[in-house]
Design a protein around this motif. Sequence first.
Motif, PDB file in Angstrom:
ATOM      1  N   ASP A   1       0.582 -10.091 -12.835  1.00  0.00           N
ATOM      2  CA  ASP A   1       1.641 -10.180 -13.846  1.00  0.00           C
ATOM      3  C   ASP A   1       3.006  -9.824 -13.281  1.00  0.00           C
ATOM      4  N   VAL A   2       3.037  -8.840 -12.406  1.00  0.00           N
ATOM      5  CA  VAL A   2       4.303  -8.354 -11.874  1.00  0.00           C
ATOM      6  C   VAL A   2       4.058  -7.790 -10.476  1.00  0.00           C
ATOM      7  N   ALA A   3       5.031  -7.955  -9.597  1.00  0.00           N
ATOM      8  CA  ALA A   3       4.909  -7.461  -8.234  1.00  0.00           C
ATOM      9  C   ALA A   3       6.112  -6.595  -7.885  1.00  0.00           C
ATOM     10  N   ILE A   4       5.875  -5.585  -7.076  1.00  0.00           N
ATOM     11  CA  ILE A   4       6.959  -4.792  -6.489  1.00  0.00           C
ATOM     12  C   ILE A   4       7.079  -5.270  -5.048  1.00  0.00           C
ATOM     13  N   ARG A   5       8.150  -5.962  -4.751  1.00  0.00           N
ATOM     14  CA  ARG A   5       8.319  -6.549  -3.421  1.00  0.00           C
ATOM     15  C   ARG A   5       9.493  -5.914  -2.693  1.00  0.00           C
ATOM     16  N   PHE A   6       9.334  -5.809  -1.390  1.00  0.00           N
ATOM     17  CA  PHE A   6      10.406  -5.298  -0.546  1.00  0.00           C
ATOM     18  C   PHE A   6      10.970  -6.476   0.228  1.00  0.00           C
ATOM     19  N   GLY A   7      12.208  -6.843  -0.082  1.00  0.00           N
ATOM     20  CA  GLY A   7      12.779  -8.019   0.563  1.00  0.00           C
ATOM     21  C   GLY A   7      14.244  -8.190   0.225  1.00  0.00           C
TER      22      GLY A   7
ATOM     23  N   LEU B   1      -4.253  -2.279 -10.338  1.00  0.00           N
ATOM     24  CA  LEU B   1      -3.309  -2.157  -9.229  1.00  0.00           C
ATOM     25  C   LEU B   1      -3.862  -2.845  -7.992  1.00  0.00           C
ATOM     26  N   ASP B   2      -3.117  -3.821  -7.493  1.00  0.00           N
ATOM     27  CA  ASP B   2      -3.496  -4.569  -6.294  1.00  0.00           C
ATOM     28  C   ASP B   2      -2.578  -4.137  -5.155  1.00  0.00           C
ATOM     29  N   ALA B   3      -3.075  -3.241  -4.295  1.00  0.00           N
ATOM     30  CA  ALA B   3      -2.274  -2.720  -3.189  1.00  0.00           C
ATOM     31  C   ALA B   3      -2.547  -3.552  -1.941  1.00  0.00           C
ATOM     32  N   THR B   4      -1.586  -4.366  -1.553  1.00  0.00           N
ATOM     33  CA  THR B   4      -1.790  -5.267  -0.423  1.00  0.00           C
ATOM     34  C   THR B   4      -0.459  -5.653   0.204  1.00  0.00           C
ATOM     35  N   HIS B   5      -0.506  -5.986   1.485  1.00  0.00           N
ATOM     36  CA  HIS B   5       0.686  -6.500   2.153  1.00  0.00           C
ATOM     37  C   HIS B   5       0.824  -8.012   1.943  1.00  0.00           C
ATOM     38  N   GLU B   6      -0.215  -8.641   1.428  1.00  0.00           N
ATOM     39  CA  GLU B   6      -0.143 -10.073   1.162  1.00  0.00           C
ATOM     40  C   GLU B   6       0.796 -10.329  -0.019  1.00  0.00           C
ATOM     41  N   VAL B   7       1.620 -11.362   0.099  1.00  0.00           N
ATOM     42  CA  VAL B   7       2.548 -11.706  -0.980  1.00  0.00           C
ATOM     43  C   VAL B   7       1.808 -12.538  -2.022  1.00  0.00           C
ATOM     44  N   ALA B   8       1.672 -11.988  -3.212  1.00  0.00           N
ATOM     45  CA  ALA B   8       0.935 -12.679  -4.264  1.00  0.00           C
ATOM     46  C   ALA B   8       1.701 -13.898  -4.754  1.00  0.00           C
ATOM     47  N   ASN B   9       0.970 -14.982  -4.989  1.00  0.00           N
ATOM     48  CA  ASN B   9       1.546 -16.173  -5.599  1.00  0.00           C
ATOM     49  C   ASN B   9       1.561 -15.946  -7.109  1.00  0.00           C
ATOM     50  N   LEU B  10       2.694 -15.516  -7.627  1.00  0.00           N
ATOM     51  CA  LEU B  10       2.774 -15.099  -9.029  1.00  0.00           C
ATOM     52  C   LEU B  10       2.606 -16.257  -9.999  1.00  0.00           C
ATOM     53  N   GLU B  11       2.828 -17.480  -9.539  1.00  0.00           N
ATOM     54  CA  GLU B  11       2.716 -18.623 -10.437  1.00  0.00           C
ATOM     55  C   GLU B  11       1.279 -19.137 -10.524  1.00  0.00           C
ATOM     56  N   ARG B  12       0.428 -18.700  -9.609  1.00  0.00           N
ATOM     57  CA  ARG B  12      -0.947 -19.194  -9.598  1.00  0.00           C
ATOM     58  C   ARG B  12      -1.994 -18.097  -9.716  1.00  0.00           C
ATOM     59  N   SER B  13      -1.635 -16.868  -9.441  1.00  0.00           N
ATOM     60  CA  SER B  13      -2.608 -15.780  -9.472  1.00  0.00           C
ATOM     61  C   SER B  13      -2.585 -15.090 -10.832  1.00  0.00           C
ATOM     62  N   GLU B  14      -3.453 -14.089 -10.981  1.00  0.00           N
ATOM     63  CA  GLU B  14      -3.516 -13.318 -12.219  1.00  0.00           C
ATOM     64  C   GLU B  14      -2.552 -12.137 -12.199  1.00  0.00           C
TER      65      GLU B  14
ATOM     66  N   PRO C   1       0.805  -1.226   0.000  1.00  0.00           N
ATOM     67  CA  PRO C   1       0.000   0.000   0.000  1.00  0.00           C
ATOM     68  C   PRO C   1       0.842   1.282   0.000  1.00  0.00           C
ATOM     69  N   ALA C   2       1.943   1.287   0.748  1.00  0.00           N
ATOM     70  CA  ALA C   2       2.769   2.494   0.815  1.00  0.00           C
ATOM     71  C   ALA C   2       3.405   2.800  -0.536  1.00  0.00           C
TER      72      ALA C   2
ATOM     73  N   THR D   1       4.344  12.205  19.960  1.00  0.00           N
ATOM     74  CA  THR D   1       3.709  10.909  19.741  1.00  0.00           C
ATOM     75  C   THR D   1       4.489  10.104  18.711  1.00  0.00           C
ATOM     76  N   LEU D   2       4.812   8.868  19.044  1.00  0.00           N
ATOM     77  CA  LEU D   2       5.439   7.968  18.075  1.00  0.00           C
ATOM     78  C   LEU D   2       4.343   7.278  17.267  1.00  0.00           C
ATOM     79  N   LEU D   3       4.500   7.280  15.959  1.00  0.00           N
ATOM     80  CA  LEU D   3       3.544   6.644  15.049  1.00  0.00           C
ATOM     81  C   LEU D   3       4.123   5.309  14.601  1.00  0.00           C
ATOM     82  N   HIS D   4       3.391   4.240  14.833  1.00  0.00           N
ATOM     83  CA  HIS D   4       3.884   2.890  14.582  1.00  0.00           C
ATOM     84  C   HIS D   4       3.165   2.247  13.405  1.00  0.00           C
ATOM     85  N   ASP D   5       3.924   1.661  12.501  1.00  0.00           N
ATOM     86  CA  ASP D   5       3.384   0.864  11.400  1.00  0.00           C
ATOM     87  C   ASP D   5       3.359  -0.597  11.849  1.00  0.00           C
ATOM     88  N   GLU D   6       2.185  -1.087  12.212  1.00  0.00           N
ATOM     89  CA  GLU D   6       2.071  -2.445  12.746  1.00  0.00           C
ATOM     90  C   GLU D   6       2.327  -3.521  11.695  1.00  0.00           C
ATOM     91  N   THR D   7       2.308  -3.158  10.416  1.00  0.00           N
ATOM     92  CA  THR D   7       2.506  -4.162   9.369  1.00  0.00           C
ATOM     93  C   THR D   7       3.934  -4.692   9.348  1.00  0.00           C
TER      94      THR D   7
END
Length: 222
Positions: A61-67, A46-59, A21-22, A112-118
């Motif tokens: 085409d391309v993912a931007i992953r942080f890893g 555009l699929d904005a999600t924290h879930e890791v798409a299964n690129l071999e089984r889903s529709e 999403p970010a 105030t500290l702002l926390h990203d729980e993801t």
Amino acid sequence: RAMGNLAKVESRDVLTVSATPAFAAKWLLPRIHLFRERHPEIDVRLDATHEVANLERSEVDVAIRFGTGDYPGLECRPLRPGIAERVHPVCSPTLLEGEHPLKQPSDLRYHTLLHDETVKGTGVLPTWKTWLASAGVDSVPADRGLHFGNSVLAIDAAINGQGVALSCSFVVADDLAAGRLLRPFDTACDLEHNYYVVHPRGRAGDKVEKFYRWLADMRAEM
């Protein structure tokens, strides 16, 4: 004639992009019209999600992953080759004013500290506990503040002056350039992870290559 026009519409290429999403909201969405202008024959989903798409089984085409870039069976290309990501505290310029202006890390005890729980428990991005330790600050409770289940909400809260968030400089680059956010301190956490363009090996297709070439041309803004 109407049926012929309908067939043309139905035969359009659709590129499905998965991204966090970010990344989607803060970098890709403000620029995706430039890709559409270059390639009007391609529609974008555009699929904005924290879930890791299964690129071999889903529709997808391309993912931007942080890893780490270690994705077996997938083609993986760094989004910004040779550039290491860093995480800084960011806040609204208004927090440099008032009764307790942010001048040094220990001043965070008044804010105030702002926390990203993801990112909690993932080890992918540093938490406030990690950053405070790197800054040599032990007078600020690392878990207090506002907690968000969406990283974009944490960044927007910072923009609205509700506290201080941690973010990759790349993600908030537009907000920093526009003066909506600033980095109050120099201390940053270097990351072992980075952004990668990922797609199934051997079936990238012309539309994925066009998208990757467009991203490569956009690197000057990254």
